[in-house]
Design an enzyme around this catalytic site. Structure first.
Site: not given
Ligand code: SAH
Length: 348
Positions: A117, A90, A114, A335, A292, A217, A162, A103, A110
């Site tokens: 996510c 997406e 995390c 996302c 989110n 971070l 990532e 985006c 992935c």
């Molecule tokens: N893997 C990369 C890019 C993908 S996510 C990374 O970790 O940066 C892009 C951003 O969205 C990252 O900062 C991630 O931590 C954040 N993100 C992922 N899931 C989220 C959620 N449920 N709510 C808010 N931010 C989220």
């Protein structure tokens, strides 16, 4: 499947030479690819060449738009793309006064795991090729361009995956995206978001790539970061910030730290103070993000007042900081959620 969009202009010229084509053919075919056209839509290219390319397993683009959803609130569009192997990824197009930001995803799924996510729920399925990442920009640009305006002016690598875990394809994509004969999107208009793979951040700078680096971070303490991001078992917060400083010194580009606010986890006064202490004197920027909601994860986002309190502490410590505007809230949140919902609905 072999993709013409995986090739640079020179590589495409070489290929068409092998097919006995005149020199100008590469320019014609490349022009079509840049405007998001598949082989069958390339009207001024000889039919027998198209047939031979197809018989040899070539396609122009790596994906097609399967569905799109437009926000009634702010015009944001979410796209679901179908890859040639049937996988779904997406993307999101956000409209700002200065242009349109797309985006893009860099992997199907992935591997980073995390906890907040959605993209990582089924693990890593596979890497995307450079051409598959580029195709997202090509098809969305074509759908949104007119004579005077590009459809996509800015690109952020913040979709599923990532980017630095798919380093070779992603750096090839960065070159294709800014190539003069191609979309020619300025390197200044590209951001790459990483969960903090330190060696790769350093390598990116050493190899002369200069996207705006956005570092997820999400926590200033190692033990807390390990609870929400498994990658923190490999790199400490100090190492991540060290690599970010290296990137800034080498490229001159200000690094952005992303910090998604999770209620009762990383939104405390103690966290805000420690984050301020860690970033003091570093010319960087902090983006506070509303979490989110991802139903499988069950984590709750911090409320506005907690976010505001956190921001004020950073402000008082002279750390540049904004709360990120959330866009397209009426067309599915986090996302990875849209893809997941699509796959679930299909399997019913
Ligand atoms: N893997 C990369 C890019 C993908 S996510 C990374 O970790 O940066 C892009 C951003 O969205 C990252 O900062 C991630 O931590 C954040 N993100 C992922 N899931 C989220 C959620 N449920 N709510 C808010 N931010 C989220």
């Amino acid at each position: 499947m072999k993709l013409l969009c995986d090739l640079s202009y020179n590589e495409l010229s070489e290929l068409l030479k092998e097919y006995g084509q005149p020199v100008f053919r590469a320019k014609q075919v490349f022009g079509h690819i840049v405007h998001g056209k598949e082989l069958d839509e390339m009207s001024n290219i000889p039919k027998d060449l198209i047939k031979r390319l197809k018989d040899d397993g070539w396609r122009a683009l790596g994906l097609s738009v399967e569905q799109s959803f437009k926000s009634a609130i702010d015009g944001t569009v979410k796209y679901l793309y179908a890859l040639s192997d049937g996988n779904i990824i997406e993307g999101v197009l956000m409209r700002y006064k200065y242009g349109n930001t797309l985006c893009v995803s860099t992997q199907v799924g992935c591997a980073m795991g995390c906890r907040f996510c959605a993209s990582t729920l089924g693990g890593l399925v596979r890497n995307l090729t450079a051409g598959e990442i580029l195709s997202q920009v090509l098809v969305v640009n074509a759908l949104n361009e007119d004579k005077q305006h590009r459809g996509v002016t800015n690109v952020v690598l913040m979709g599923s995956g990532e980017p630095l875990d798919n380093y070779d394809n992603v750096t090839k994509f960065l070159n294709l995206l800014s190539a003069e004969e191609g979309l020619n999107i300025s390197k200044r208009n590209v951001s790459l978001s990483t969960c903090g793979l330190c060696e790769k951040m350093i390598r990116l700078a050493d190899e002369g790539f200069t996207p705006v680096l956005t570092v997820s971070l999400h926590a200033p303490f190692d033990n807390l970061r390990r609870r929400i991001m498994p990658i923190a078992n490999k790199y400490t917060v100090a190492q991540v910030i060290g690599a970010a400083k290296y990137y800034f010194e080498k490229t001159g580009r200000r690094v952005i730290f992303e910090y998604s606010m999770i209620e009762g986890e990383n939104d405390t006064e103690e966290c805000a103070k420690e984050l301020s202490r860690l970033l003091k004197g570093f010319s960087c920027h902090v983006n506070l993000i509303h979490l989110n909601y991802v139903k499988e994860r069950g984590l709750k986002g911090s409320g506005d007042s907690a976010i505001d309190k956190f921001r004020k502490i950073l402000d008082n410590n002279n750390i540049s900081c904004t709360v990120r505007r959330s866009m397209g809230s009426d067309i599915q949140g986090a996302c990875g959620q849209l893809r997941r919902k699509y796959i679930e609905d299909k399997s019913k």
